[in-house]
Design a protein around this motif. Structure first.
Motif, short mmCIF file in Angstrom:
data_model
loop_
_atom_site.label_atom_id
_atom_site.label_comp_id
_atom_site.label_asym_id
_atom_site.label_seq_id
_atom_site.Cartn_x
_atom_site.Cartn_y
_atom_site.Cartn_z
N GLN A 62 30.36 0.18 88.94
CA GLN A 62 31.68 -0.45 88.83
C GLN A 62 32.58 0.38 87.92
O GLN A 62 32.19 0.74 86.82
CB GLN A 62 31.55 -1.87 88.27
CG GLN A 62 30.79 -2.81 89.17
CD GLN A 62 31.50 -3.05 90.48
OE1 GLN A 62 32.70 -3.26 90.50
NE2 GLN A 62 30.78 -2.99 91.58
N SER A 63 33.78 0.68 88.40
CA SER A 63 34.78 1.35 87.58
C SER A 63 35.45 0.32 86.68
O SER A 63 35.52 -0.85 87.02
CB SER A 63 35.85 2.01 88.46
OG SER A 63 35.27 2.99 89.26
N TRP A 65 38.68 -0.04 83.36
CA TRP A 65 39.75 0.59 82.60
C TRP A 65 39.45 0.46 81.12
O TRP A 65 39.09 -0.61 80.63
CB TRP A 65 41.08 -0.07 82.91
CG TRP A 65 41.57 0.27 84.28
CD1 TRP A 65 41.43 -0.49 85.40
CD2 TRP A 65 42.24 1.46 84.69
NE1 TRP A 65 41.99 0.15 86.48
CE2 TRP A 65 42.50 1.36 86.07
CE3 TRP A 65 42.65 2.61 84.03
CZ2 TRP A 65 43.14 2.35 86.78
CZ3 TRP A 65 43.30 3.60 84.73
CH2 TRP A 65 43.54 3.46 86.09
N LEU A 170 40.46 5.44 83.30
CA LEU A 170 39.55 4.89 84.30
C LEU A 170 38.17 5.46 84.06
O LEU A 170 37.96 6.67 84.12
CB LEU A 170 40.03 5.20 85.72
CG LEU A 170 39.17 4.66 86.85
CD1 LEU A 170 39.12 3.13 86.80
CD2 LEU A 170 39.69 5.13 88.18
N GLN A 172 34.39 5.68 85.32
CA GLN A 172 33.59 5.52 86.54
C GLN A 172 32.19 5.08 86.19
O GLN A 172 31.58 5.54 85.34
CB GLN A 172 33.52 6.85 87.30
CG GLN A 172 34.88 7.36 87.62
CD GLN A 172 35.42 6.86 88.95
OE1 GLN A 172 34.76 6.16 89.69
NE2 GLN A 172 36.64 7.19 89.23
#
Length: 172
Positions: A62-63, A65, A170, A172
């Motif tokens: 799941q990415s 922020w 972001l 990763q």
């Protein structure tokens, strides 16, 4: 003598070692315990979902922020400024900008008086003949418009002196 060799040869051919050599990996062969099929799990070439079972694909990472913070601190009478960018929280950004302002010769009270802290956005300093304006907003342009507008109300010859953004990253 031939009769004795025939049963021995048959016994040798039926041993597990000979059959194991002829058994491809994971394929059952005529009751040979050496040949065991892979388990019935997703990803296995022999996987067959049971009726009513939905196969699940492996989950992708799941990415997310990661918030970034920045701050600008100004001692206007002494024309000293401290900045901080890319900090992980508001407190660290504020402390770093204040420390930088004081390290350049700014007074603690003035540096704290003119301080803007911004998270996942941008900060701008507009400097005029007799006034300094610090603003933050979602973009550099919006922050500059706000700073220039305020500075122009109080001073002539206002210009954007400094701008900085600490935008989210972001992961990763």
């Amino acid at each position: 003598m031939r009769l004795l060799l025939l049963p021995a040869l048959l016994l040798l051919l039926s041993s597990g070692e000979v059959l194991a050599q002829n058994c491809p990996s994971g394929i059952p062969s005529a009751g040979n315990p050496q040949c065991v099929p892979p388990p019935n799990v997703p990803g296995s070439p022999l996987y067959r979902p049971t009726p009513g079972q939905t196969p699940q694909a492996p989950r992708a990472p799941q990415s997310r922020w990661l918030s970034q913070w920045g701050a600008i601190s100004v001692d206007a009478p002494l024309s000293k400024m401290g900045v901080a960018e890319g900090k992980s929280n508001r407190r660290d950004a504020e402390r770093a900008a204040l420390a930088a302002c004081r390290a350049k010769g700014g007074g603690a009270a003035e540096c704290k008086k003119n301080l803007v802290v911004f998270g996942n956005s941008c900060g701008v300093v507009a400097w005029g003949e007799s006034y300094v304006s610090l603003r933050s907003d979602g973009t550099r342009e919006l922050a500059a418009q706000g700073a220039m507008s305020e500075c122009s109300e109080h001073s002539a010859d206002c210009r954007v002196y400094y701008s900085s953004c600490s935008l989210p990253l972001l992961i990763q």
